[in-house]
Design a protein around this motif. Structure first.
Motif, PDB file in Angstrom:
ATOM      1  N   UNK B  88       1.003   0.871 -12.294  1.00  0.00           N
ATOM      2  CA  UNK B  88       1.817   1.579 -13.285  1.00  0.00           C
ATOM      3  C   UNK B  88       2.047   3.028 -12.866  1.00  0.00           C
ATOM      4  N   UNK B  89       0.979   3.692 -12.367  1.00  0.00           N
ATOM      5  CA  UNK B  89       1.125   5.094 -11.953  1.00  0.00           C
ATOM      6  C   UNK B  89       2.102   5.228 -10.793  1.00  0.00           C
ATOM      7  N   UNK B  91       4.533   3.093 -10.037  1.00  0.00           N
ATOM      8  CA  UNK B  91       5.882   2.772 -10.513  1.00  0.00           C
ATOM      9  C   UNK B  91       6.484   3.950 -11.262  1.00  0.00           C
ATOM     10  N   UNK B  92       5.641   4.669 -11.981  1.00  0.00           N
ATOM     11  CA  UNK B  92       6.163   5.800 -12.756  1.00  0.00           C
ATOM     12  C   UNK B  92       6.682   6.894 -11.825  1.00  0.00           C
TER      13      UNK B  92
END
Lengths: 180, 107
Positions: B88-89, B91-92
């Motif tokens: 997630x990190x 992708x952000x």
């Protein structure tokens, strides 16, 4: 006889669902195939007299961990073009042949010769013989027997596991959250 | 009659599937799922040798394999949580989960 039939049903299910995980382009299909793979694996665990582990497999893996995976897949919501296009090259064919060949060679020659005598001995190991090595009133693989092994004979790894889970929870929040 | 060899061959095939998935797939989430496949192959091996022990020493030696599987499941859950948080990190900040494009340590 029933054990043999069930084993082959579960084994084919595990390998088919596992192959779907690796080969499917859509991650949602892969995640659902992985859930099916975990259910078939729980079946093989039951055949190995590991009833508690089979239930844990379904509750923790197929339940908690896979919900986390599906949640993240839905959160990222990747488009088709972001998933990439399938590329079939000669190297993939060579890789497939070498993996299947190497695994087959290890499985049939290495394991076969190394455990030939064990195979005869191990197949003869009945669950009644195994019960001698567990507590009275606690059949092999039952909650009582596993709990005895976890809580009495390996307390330190158990406590370290709780510490690891705490660190993982804090670490996951710190990494995934943009600003604390 | 199903012996230990059948289960060990199944575990070897499952581990090979997971290893192939880690190598050939470029989606980071599917790489993590392939790692889960490999961990489950290891669990199957633990349970096989717990059910068909080579040597039996002590009072309750074979059941220790079940305890090992218990720890592997706990560690795998922690690994999935941290791994997905990293996905997630990444992708952000980079808007991709393709592991071929995440190569900022190379330069």
């Amino acid at each position: 006889m029933a054990e043999t039939i069930l084993f082959y049903i579960f084994a084919i299910g595990v390998l088919f669902a596992g192959a779907q995980v690796v080969l499917r382009r859509n991650p949602v299909h892969g995640a659902l195939s992985l859930v099916a793979c975990f259910f078939f694996l729980a079946g093989t665990y039951v055949l190995l007299a590991a009833h508690l582990i089979a239930i844990l497999q379904i509750m923790v893996y197929a339940g908690a961990v896979m919900v986390l995976f599906v949640f993240v897949i839905m959160l990222l919501n990747l488009k088709d073009e972001e998933l990439g296009t399938p590329r079939r090259t000669i190297w993939k064919g060579i890789g497939l042949v070498s993996v299947v060949g190497a695994t087959g060679a290890v499985a049939w020659r290495g394991l076969g010769s190394a455990y030939d005598s064990v195979l005869a001995h191990g197949a003869a190991t009945q669950l009644t013989d195994m019960a001698k090595h567990t507590l009275p009133g606690a059949p092999f693989g039952s909650l009582k027997a596993v709990a005895h092994a976890v809580y009495l004979n390996s307390v330190l790894p158990f406590e370290l596991t709780s510490l690891l889970l705490l660190v993982a929870v804090v670490g996951a929040v710190v990494v995934a959250k943009g600003k604390i | 009659m199903v012996g230990p060899l059948h289960y060990l061959v199944l575990a070897a095939a499952l581990f090979a599937l997971g290893a192939v998935g880690v190598v050939i797939r470029r989606n980071a989430i599917i790489v993590l799922m392939s790692i889960e496949l490999m961990l489950n192959a290891v669990n199957l091996t633990f349970l096989t040798f717990s059910r068909f022990p080579l040597v039996v020493k002590g009072n309750d030696a074979p059941i220790a394999g079940h305890a090992a599987v218990f720890y592997v499941i706990a560690v795998a859950a922690a690994e999935a949580a941290v791994g997905l948080a990293i996905v997630i990190a990444v992708f952000r900040s980079r808007l991709t989960v393709n592991v071929d494009e995440i190569d900022s340590l190379k330069n």
